[in-house]
Write an enzyme that holds these catalytic residues in place. Structure first.
Site, PDB file in Angstrom:
ATOM      1  N   GLU A  94      -2.909 -11.301   1.084  1.00 33.38           N
ATOM      2  CA  GLU A  94      -1.856 -10.729   1.922  1.00 33.38           C
ATOM      3  C   GLU A  94      -2.231 -10.900   3.400  1.00 33.38           C
ATOM      4  O   GLU A  94      -3.103 -10.214   3.912  1.00 33.38           O
ATOM      5  CB  GLU A  94      -1.684  -9.251   1.601  1.00 33.38           C
ATOM      6  CG  GLU A  94      -1.464  -8.950   0.128  1.00 33.38           C
ATOM      7  CD  GLU A  94      -1.878  -7.533  -0.215  1.00 33.38           C
ATOM      8  OE1 GLU A  94      -1.420  -6.584   0.468  1.00 33.38           O
ATOM      9  OE2 GLU A  94      -2.691  -7.371  -1.147  1.00 33.38           O
ATOM     10  N   HIS A 125       1.581   0.521   2.275  1.00 32.66           N
ATOM     11  CA  HIS A 125       2.687  -0.444   2.345  1.00 32.66           C
ATOM     12  C   HIS A 125       3.982   0.174   2.859  1.00 32.66           C
ATOM     13  O   HIS A 125       5.075  -0.150   2.390  1.00 32.66           O
ATOM     14  CB  HIS A 125       2.910  -1.103   0.989  1.00 32.66           C
ATOM     15  CG  HIS A 125       1.753  -1.937   0.525  1.00 32.66           C
ATOM     16  ND1 HIS A 125       0.966  -2.676   1.390  1.00 32.66           N
ATOM     17  CD2 HIS A 125       1.237  -2.155  -0.727  1.00 32.66           C
ATOM     18  CE1 HIS A 125       0.037  -3.304   0.703  1.00 32.66           C
ATOM     19  NE2 HIS A 125       0.165  -3.012  -0.570  1.00 32.66           N
ATOM     20  N   HIS A 148       3.548  -9.887  -1.027  1.00 36.64           N
ATOM     21  CA  HIS A 148       2.576  -9.328  -1.965  1.00 36.64           C
ATOM     22  C   HIS A 148       2.598 -10.073  -3.298  1.00 36.64           C
ATOM     23  O   HIS A 148       2.535  -9.467  -4.367  1.00 36.64           O
ATOM     24  CB  HIS A 148       2.863  -7.846  -2.182  1.00 36.64           C
ATOM     25  CG  HIS A 148       1.666  -7.024  -2.539  1.00 36.64           C
ATOM     26  ND1 HIS A 148       0.972  -7.185  -3.715  1.00 36.64           N
ATOM     27  CD2 HIS A 148       1.032  -6.035  -1.865  1.00 36.64           C
ATOM     28  CE1 HIS A 148      -0.016  -6.313  -3.768  1.00 36.64           C
ATOM     29  NE2 HIS A 148      -0.008  -5.605  -2.645  1.00 36.64           N
TER      30      HIS A 148
END
Length: 322
Positions: free
Chosen positions: A287, A100, A170
């Site tokens: 996601e 991420h 998220h």
């Protein structure tokens, strides 16, 4: 419809409430979706996402609850990639890999750009070399919540250098508002998924879901919570989720090529909003994104953003009662 702004510690919390009283709450901290409260089959508002009551909890906990994720959602192997003959070393924050974006944007302050009617736009600038990525990137994210209980998220960005960019949200969804999500019914519009190695990095294979436990082409119970895999989208809608307990259904639409389905199997026990205990499989993530490790996989769809070009992507979550 109006947007209310209140203090959230040293940050802001914005509430977009529609005509029915359903609402979404967005933080300037990580541009996180803190709450989505929509009516269940009894007409009672149910908060269908996990979150925290204080900035300190967001800053100290892992998991990216509700957060805006970038510069690169999901994993990049060995925290590095090569672009135009140059090797870029990134922040390694999951063993030897980048997850991420490394330190990323999820715990940074986003600035208010505009708040009108049912649309909230927040922005952030990441400097050249942020987490090892090249280029100064200016990013905006717009949240729009409609009277028919649809949350739309629009991502926009420009860079002053060629760079890789892969942005997502998220949020952790539990349409029952309690318990675990293993009894939820899920459909993912994907004929193929990406197998992964022991570090959850794609092997490079694109494998059919037919005849496997990854086949969610028709709505079915999730049943087990090991999933943390990328599904290659086949069309629209991206996904559907349903709780028989609450009667709440969610339909996901996106223009991205894939969705990461994470069933929350690695979520550790912690206290969330209003003292609620969260743990393993308390919620799931869908996601929308480019494939993981795409900068190192030229055969995957390219997440390359060229200098001066505009990054633009949209995803929506529509809530209804069945």
């Amino acid at each position: 419809m109006t947007i209310r702004k209140n203090a959230f510690g040293e940050y802001d919390i914005f509430t977009i409430e529609n005509a029915s009283g359903a609402y979404v709450r967005i933080l300037s901290l990580g541009a996180a979706v803190q709450s989505i409260a929509v009516p269940d089959k009894r007409g009672e508002l149910t908060d269908v996402v996990l979150g925290y009551d204080t900035p300190a909890e967001y800053l100290s906990n892992d998991g990216y609850f509700g957060a805006f994720v970038g510069r690169y959602a999901n994993r990049i192997a060995n925290a590095s990639f090569t672009l135009d003959g140059r090797v870029y070393k990134l922040t390694a924050n999951e063993g030897k890999n980048t997850l991420h974006g490394g330190r990323g944007l999820s715990k940074r302050r986003f600035e208010l750009i505009s708040a009108e009617n049912n649309r909230l736009t927040l922005g952030i600038t990441d400097p050249d070399g942020g987490d090892g990525f090249q280029g100064v990137v200016n990013i905006r994210v717009t949240y729009e919540f409609s009277d028919d209980n649809k949350l739309g998220i629009c991502y926009e960005a420009v860079s002053d250098a060629d760079t890789y960019l892969n942005l997502t949200n998220h949020s952790y969804f539990n349409l029952s508002g309690r318990g675990d999500i293993l009894g939820h019914e899920l459909m993912i519009n994907a004929d193929n998924y990406l197998p992964v190695d022991t570090e959850l990095i794609p092997t490079g294979e694109v494998r059919p879901v037919a005849g496997t436990e990854f086949d969610f082409r028709t709505l079915r119970e999730i049943r087990n919570g090991f999933y943390d895999h990328c599904f290659v989208l086949h069309g629209t809608p991206c996904a559907e989720l349903y709780s028989t307990e609450s009667g709440i259904a969610m339909t996901v639409e996106t223009d991205m090529p894939a969705v990461q389905f994470y069933a929350g199997g690695a979520t550790g026990v912690r206290l969330g909003k209003n003292g609620t205990v969260y743990g393993k499989n308390s919620a799931l993530c869908l996601e929308t994104q480019y494939y993981p490790d795409s900068p190192n996989r030229p055969d995957f769809p390219s997440p390359l953003l060229r200098k001066g070009e505009k990054y633009a992507s949209q995803t929506s979550y529509k809530f209804s009662v069945e």
